[in-house]
Structure formats: C-alpha cells, structure tokens
Design a protein around this motif. Structure first.
Motif, PDB file in Angstrom:
ATOM      1  N   ARG A 147       9.018  72.163  88.986  1.00  0.00           N
ATOM      2  CA  ARG A 147       7.705  71.842  88.414  1.00  0.00           C
ATOM      3  C   ARG A 147       7.756  70.454  87.792  1.00  0.00           C
ATOM      4  N   PRO A 148       7.637  69.400  88.615  1.00  0.00           N
ATOM      5  CA  PRO A 148       7.714  68.039  88.084  1.00  0.00           C
ATOM      6  C   PRO A 148       6.424  67.566  87.431  1.00  0.00           C
ATOM      7  N   VAL A 149       5.313  68.297  87.628  1.00  0.00           N
ATOM      8  CA  VAL A 149       4.011  67.817  87.152  1.00  0.00           C
ATOM      9  C   VAL A 149       3.985  67.581  85.641  1.00  0.00           C
ATOM     10  N   PRO A 150       4.488  68.499  84.800  1.00  0.00           N
ATOM     11  CA  PRO A 150       4.474  68.215  83.351  1.00  0.00           C
ATOM     12  C   PRO A 150       5.220  66.927  83.001  1.00  0.00           C
ATOM     13  N   GLY A 151       6.355  66.698  83.647  1.00  0.00           N
ATOM     14  CA  GLY A 151       7.107  65.472  83.382  1.00  0.00           C
ATOM     15  C   GLY A 151       6.334  64.239  83.777  1.00  0.00           C
ATOM     16  N   ILE A 152       5.627  64.319  84.911  1.00  0.00           N
ATOM     17  CA  ILE A 152       4.827  63.186  85.365  1.00  0.00           C
ATOM     18  C   ILE A 152       3.682  62.919  84.390  1.00  0.00           C
ATOM     19  N   LEU A 153       3.038  63.981  83.905  1.00  0.00           N
ATOM     20  CA  LEU A 153       1.921  63.810  82.967  1.00  0.00           C
ATOM     21  C   LEU A 153       2.405  63.228  81.638  1.00  0.00           C
ATOM     22  N   TRP A 154       3.490  63.777  81.091  1.00  0.00           N
ATOM     23  CA  TRP A 154       4.020  63.251  79.831  1.00  0.00           C
ATOM     24  C   TRP A 154       4.563  61.842  80.010  1.00  0.00           C
ATOM     25  N   GLY A 155       5.187  61.591  81.149  1.00  0.00           N
ATOM     26  CA  GLY A 155       5.674  60.240  81.422  1.00  0.00           C
ATOM     27  C   GLY A 155       4.535  59.252  81.538  1.00  0.00           C
ATOM     28  N   GLY A 156       3.438  59.664  82.182  1.00  0.00           N
ATOM     29  CA  GLY A 156       2.270  58.792  82.280  1.00  0.00           C
ATOM     30  C   GLY A 156       1.664  58.504  80.919  1.00  0.00           C
ATOM     31  N   ALA A 157       1.611  59.546  80.065  1.00  0.00           N
ATOM     32  CA  ALA A 157       1.078  59.349  78.710  1.00  0.00           C
ATOM     33  C   ALA A 157       1.967  58.392  77.921  1.00  0.00           C
ATOM     34  N   THR A 158       3.278  58.534  78.086  1.00  0.00           N
ATOM     35  CA  THR A 158       4.212  57.630  77.399  1.00  0.00           C
ATOM     36  C   THR A 158       4.059  56.209  77.921  1.00  0.00           C
ATOM     37  N   GLY A 159       3.909  56.069  79.245  1.00  0.00           N
ATOM     38  CA  GLY A 159       3.688  54.748  79.830  1.00  0.00           C
ATOM     39  C   GLY A 159       2.424  54.095  79.285  1.00  0.00           C
ATOM     40  N   ALA A 160       1.390  54.908  79.040  1.00  0.00           N
ATOM     41  CA  ALA A 160       0.149  54.367  78.482  1.00  0.00           C
ATOM     42  C   ALA A 160       0.377  53.832  77.065  1.00  0.00           C
ATOM     43  N   THR A 161       1.205  54.536  76.265  1.00  0.00           N
ATOM     44  CA  THR A 161       1.487  54.034  74.917  1.00  0.00           C
ATOM     45  C   THR A 161       2.322  52.759  74.971  1.00  0.00           C
ATOM     46  N   ILE A 162       3.238  52.668  75.954  1.00  0.00           N
ATOM     47  CA  ILE A 162       4.030  51.437  76.124  1.00  0.00           C
ATOM     48  C   ILE A 162       3.106  50.265  76.419  1.00  0.00           C
ATOM     49  N   ALA A 163       2.168  50.482  77.363  1.00  0.00           N
ATOM     50  CA  ALA A 163       1.219  49.418  77.717  1.00  0.00           C
ATOM     51  C   ALA A 163       0.365  49.030  76.517  1.00  0.00           C
ATOM     52  N   THR A 164      -0.040  50.032  75.715  1.00  0.00           N
ATOM     53  CA  THR A 164      -0.920  49.766  74.575  1.00  0.00           C
ATOM     54  C   THR A 164      -0.225  48.912  73.521  1.00  0.00           C
ATOM     55  N   TYR A 165       0.989  49.305  73.115  1.00  0.00           N
ATOM     56  CA  TYR A 165       1.651  48.504  72.071  1.00  0.00           C
ATOM     57  C   TYR A 165       2.074  47.141  72.599  1.00  0.00           C
ATOM     58  N   THR A 166       2.408  47.063  73.895  1.00  0.00           N
ATOM     59  CA  THR A 166       2.781  45.763  74.467  1.00  0.00           C
ATOM     60  C   THR A 166       1.596  44.803  74.454  1.00  0.00           C
ATOM     61  N   LEU A 167       0.431  45.287  74.862  1.00  0.00           N
ATOM     62  CA  LEU A 167      -0.764  44.441  74.885  1.00  0.00           C
ATOM     63  C   LEU A 167      -1.183  44.040  73.474  1.00  0.00           C
ATOM     64  N   TRP A 168      -1.123  45.003  72.533  1.00  0.00           N
ATOM     65  CA  TRP A 168      -1.515  44.678  71.160  1.00  0.00           C
ATOM     66  C   TRP A 168      -0.566  43.647  70.548  1.00  0.00           C
ATOM     67  N   ASP A 169       0.726  43.835  70.753  1.00  0.00           N
ATOM     68  CA  ASP A 169       1.703  42.895  70.199  1.00  0.00           C
ATOM     69  C   ASP A 169       1.548  41.509  70.825  1.00  0.00           C
ATOM     70  N   SER A 170       1.266  41.483  72.127  1.00  0.00           N
ATOM     71  CA  SER A 170       1.030  40.197  72.782  1.00  0.00           C
ATOM     72  C   SER A 170      -0.193  39.501  72.197  1.00  0.00           C
ATOM     73  N   TYR A 171      -1.256  40.264  71.969  1.00  0.00           N
ATOM     74  CA  TYR A 171      -2.469  39.698  71.376  1.00  0.00           C
ATOM     75  C   TYR A 171      -2.202  39.175  69.968  1.00  0.00           C
TER      76      TYR A 171
END
Length: 286
Positions: A147-171
């Motif tokens: 059942r890889p789907v939960p890992g993919i969903l949690w990984g995607g959510a984590t990736g979204a937080t990575i993108a968010t803090y990276t963009l904010w810090d860059s700004y």
C-alpha cells in the motif's frame, strides 16, 4: 548559474548529507533530539546574527520579525508533516516523494508566482537532477505492505511544505533584503522557543537524550544551519527555481555515504542516478 553559486549550493548539499548521516546515529527521543540541536544551532547562530545587526548589516525591524516568524512556523510544519508521514507510511516512500516533489513544486511556483524566467537548458538541468534523485532512491511504489498510496500522499504533503518554506525564505532574503545569517538565526530562535514547552513535558528524558546523542546533536547543530545559510546566500544571486533542485543533490551524496558506512545495496543504480544528477548540474551551470 554562476559556477561559484553552484559550488556554494553543492557545499551546502554536502553539509546537508553529512548532518543527515549523523542524525541516523541518533538513539534517543526524536522530538527531544530535534529540540536539542535546534536550540544548540540557535546558540551558535544568534550571536553571529546579532553581530550583523550591531554592524548595521541587518536592521531590527518588522520585516526581520515577520520573516523569521513565518519561516519558523513553516519549518515546524515541515518537520511535523514529515514525522507524521514516517509514523503512518514507509520511510523510503515518504522521503523519496518528498525530496522529489519539493524541488518540482518550487520550480513551478517560482515561475508562476515569483515571475522567474529559466532558459530551456537550465530547466532541463533541473529536471535531470530530480530524475537522477528518483533513480538513486529507487522505485517509489515498492512497499512491503503493498500500500504505497499513504506514503505518496504524506510525501507529497511534505514536499509541499518544502516548497513553501523555500519560496518564503527566498522572498525574505531577496525582496526584503534580510541578511541570511540574521534571518535564519531568528528562525532558529523562534523554532527553539516554540518547541521548548513541548520538550519540557518530556523533561525527565532530556538528560538521557543529551548523554546518548551528544555527538550527533553537535554535528547537526553546526552543519544544519551552515547548509541552509549557504543556500540562502546562493538565493541572492540565482533563481530559487534552480537552487531548489540543485540542493537536493545532497540525497545522492547521502546515498553513496550510506553504501559506504551502512553497507546499503543498489550501488550500481545509485551510481547511474549520480551521473544523471551530474549532467543536470552541468546543464544548470551553463
């Protein structure tokens, strides 16, 4: 991207890989481990950040306060989302998806929201780096539970937080012109203040964690802020859409160190992924 900037980000990637390897030797409570190295990092960085303020290189104003506060909240959200994913799904799937989707989302939002413009060769290089990382980490859909789907969903959510803090810090460092050291020192200080009440609820475990994990705590406390301050500095002279995938080359460095230190397998696949990443780095450098 200027070769000097590429070297800066690759140095940050090496430091990132080393502190992640050090954290693998952690034996105590995870939350207290994070709290301990965060506070230690703050103790190291805050005096340096204050020196920047005293010399006039960074003003104490609302931008520094707001920028650091938002960054601290986003970094804590990242840590909690990542740990929640590890508790509910396979680490390999969560980590792989998170580190792969993070730079892709960052590139996308940097182009759409920040108006960054990339050459076709640079964009190809960034995508090659992400592809190489995915080759290194292997098949995302492998799962002992099937059942890889939960890992993919949690990984995607984590990736979204990575993108968010990276963009904010860059700004924060590019548009608000905040000095990277002072800015990240403020972020670490606020993270420590937020985590301390939670850590105090487990205060009976603190002495044991400090004894068992003293060396990993010190290594992470030094290398983690060093790695990210180098990244923030690189953001001053290069698009975050390229910085984001380039810094994830730390995964490749970490994968090779894992083969050496922990006798992990799939060396041939990791070498192939590393070559793809190197081609992507060369393309970004043009």
């Amino acid at each position: 991207m200027h070769p000097g900037t590429v070297a800066l980000v690759l140095a940050a990637a090496a430091a990132h890989a080393l502190w992640n390897i050090a954290s693998k030797y952690k034996r105590g409570d995870t939350l207290l481990f994070v709290w301990a190295y965060t506070c230690a990092s703050a103790l190291l960085c805050v005096p340096i950040g204050m020196a920047f303020m005293v010399t006039g290189q960074q003003a104490i104003d609302w931008r520094l306060a707001v920028g650091s506060a938002v960054s601290a909240a986003l970094h804590i959200a990242y840590s909690l989302t990542l740990q929640a994913g590890y508790d509910r799904a396979e680490l390999g799937v969560v980590y792989s998806v998170a580190r792969g989707t993070g730079p892709v989302l960052t590139m996308l939002f940097a182009v759409l929201l920040l108006g960054e413009r990339l050459t076709a060769v640079a964009m190809l290089g960034a995508l090659l780096i992400v592809a190489g990382i995915l080759v290194v980490v292997g098949n995302l859909f492998r799962s002992g539970s099937g059942r890889p789907v939960p890992g993919i969903l949690w990984g995607g959510a984590t990736g979204a937080t990575i993108a968010t803090y990276t963009l904010w810090d860059s700004y924060s460092v590019t548009s608000w012109h905040l000095a990277p050291v002072s800015y990240y020192a403020g972020t670490l200080l606020l993270q420590g203040l937020i985590l301390t009440p939670i850590a105090l609820l487990r205060r009976h475990r603190i002495p044991g964690v400090l004894r068992a994990d003293a060396v990993p705590i010190l290594i992470v406390a030094v290398l983690s802020p060093l790695a990210y301050i180098l990244v923030l500095t690189a953001m001053l002279s290069a698009p975050v859409a390229l910085i984001a995938p380039l810094r994830e080359s730390s995964i490749v460095i970490g994968a090779f160190l894992a083969c050496w230190l922990f006798r992990e397998d799939h060396l041939a696949r990791r070498i192939a992924g590393g070559v793809i990443v190197l081609v992507g780095i060369a393309a970004i450098s043009l």
